[in-house]
Design an enzyme around this catalytic site. Sequence first.
Site, PDB file in Angstrom:
ATOM      1  N   CYS A 100     -73.139  18.965  47.887  1.00 15.20           N
ATOM      2  CA  CYS A 100     -73.996  18.436  49.013  1.00 15.20           C
ATOM      3  C   CYS A 100     -75.246  19.163  48.904  1.00 15.20           C
ATOM      4  CB  CYS A 100     -73.437  18.564  50.373  1.00 15.20           C
ATOM      5  SG  CYS A 100     -73.860  20.258  51.044  1.00 15.20           S
ATOM      6  N   GLU A 101     -76.553  18.319  48.792  1.00 10.95           N
ATOM      7  CA  GLU A 101     -77.759  18.881  48.910  1.00 10.95           C
ATOM      8  C   GLU A 101     -78.148  19.707  50.047  1.00 10.95           C
ATOM      9  OE1 GLU A 101     -80.269  15.325  50.879  1.00 10.95           O
ATOM     10  OE2 GLU A 101     -80.012  15.299  48.620  1.00 10.95           O
ATOM     11  N   HIS A 102     -77.561  20.026  51.096  1.00  6.54           N
ATOM     12  CA  HIS A 102     -77.809  20.847  52.073  1.00  6.54           C
ATOM     13  C   HIS A 102     -77.449  22.296  51.840  1.00  6.54           C
ATOM     14  CE1 HIS A 102     -77.650  16.927  54.642  1.00  6.54           C
ATOM     15  NE2 HIS A 102     -78.963  16.931  54.025  1.00  6.54           N
ATOM     16  N   HIS A 103     -76.172  22.665  51.542  1.00  6.47           N
ATOM     17  CA  HIS A 103     -75.589  23.992  51.396  1.00  6.47           C
ATOM     18  C   HIS A 103     -75.080  24.121  49.931  1.00  6.47           C
ATOM     19  CE1 HIS A 103     -74.965  22.808  55.681  1.00  6.47           C
ATOM     20  NE2 HIS A 103     -75.586  24.076  55.630  1.00  6.47           N
ATOM     21  N   GLN A 141     -73.206  12.188  50.612  1.00  6.40           N
ATOM     22  CA  GLN A 141     -72.355  11.182  49.980  1.00  6.40           C
ATOM     23  C   GLN A 141     -72.784   9.698  50.227  1.00  6.40           C
ATOM     24  OE1 GLN A 141     -68.139  11.977  51.483  1.00  6.40           O
ATOM     25  NE2 GLN A 141     -67.869  10.058  51.823  1.00  6.40           N
ATOM     26  N   HIS A 169     -65.687  17.801  52.583  1.00  4.63           N
ATOM     27  CA  HIS A 169     -67.085  18.441  52.423  1.00  4.63           C
ATOM     28  C   HIS A 169     -66.762  20.099  52.559  1.00  4.63           C
ATOM     29  CE1 HIS A 169     -70.117  15.223  51.916  1.00  4.63           C
ATOM     30  NE2 HIS A 169     -68.810  14.575  52.247  1.00  4.63           N
ATOM     31  N   CYS A 171     -68.758  22.444  52.849  1.00 10.51           N
ATOM     32  CA  CYS A 171     -69.636  22.883  53.753  1.00 10.51           C
ATOM     33  C   CYS A 171     -69.230  22.811  55.285  1.00 10.51           C
ATOM     34  CB  CYS A 171     -71.019  22.466  53.702  1.00 10.51           C
ATOM     35  SG  CYS A 171     -71.003  20.567  53.930  1.00 10.51           S
TER      36      CYS A 171
END
Length: 209
Positions: A100-103, A141, A169, A171
């Site tokens: 994921c691009e956030h974490h 996703q 996920h 995260c």
Amino acid sequence: MSVIPAKPVLVSDETPKPAEVARPSREQALEAVRTLIAWAGDNPSRPGLIDTPKRVVDAYGEWFDGYDADAGKELSRTFEDVTGYDDMVILRDIEVESHCEHHMAPFLGKAYVAYLPGEKVVGISKLARVVEIYARRLQNQETLTNDIIDAIESHLQPRGVAVLVDAEHQCMTTRGVHHRHVSTITTRFTGAFKDDPALADRFLKLAKA
């Protein structure tokens, strides 16, 4: 010098345009890992960690090699003789290993891909390869689901495409709310799959059979 995509930037007409940043050297990447180890509170020079930066950088090279791959090239070799076959072609249980691009934490699961051939069909392994290419990038996703379907639409011009991604996920399971065994499902339908609810329903039943 190689480049990697960055977040879109706004130009004067407010249309997002992709920007590019210079790809750091391997030594810069190694030093970044050493910095993170030290920030976490450990000594990057101790015996158990001395080679960790090299291993991490090598792993990143594998996890994110989708940036250097071309889904269009994988879909460029098509066939036109399908002996009258006009029903869906479906691939189930394609492994998804993404981040994921956030974490930058992994999300792991399965993808289910179907299309209704128009004048072109493609080798089934190429569809799995398209999933793999887009999975090996930083994203959410929803973006992964869209990228897979857009590539198939663009290069095969099918009568319809359906994609379902079902993933857990890390995260969410290893930090934050710490809810394990919760999966996220994303779907998208185009063409006949979007216009015909019965066809979409048949895809979903076959995908999860």
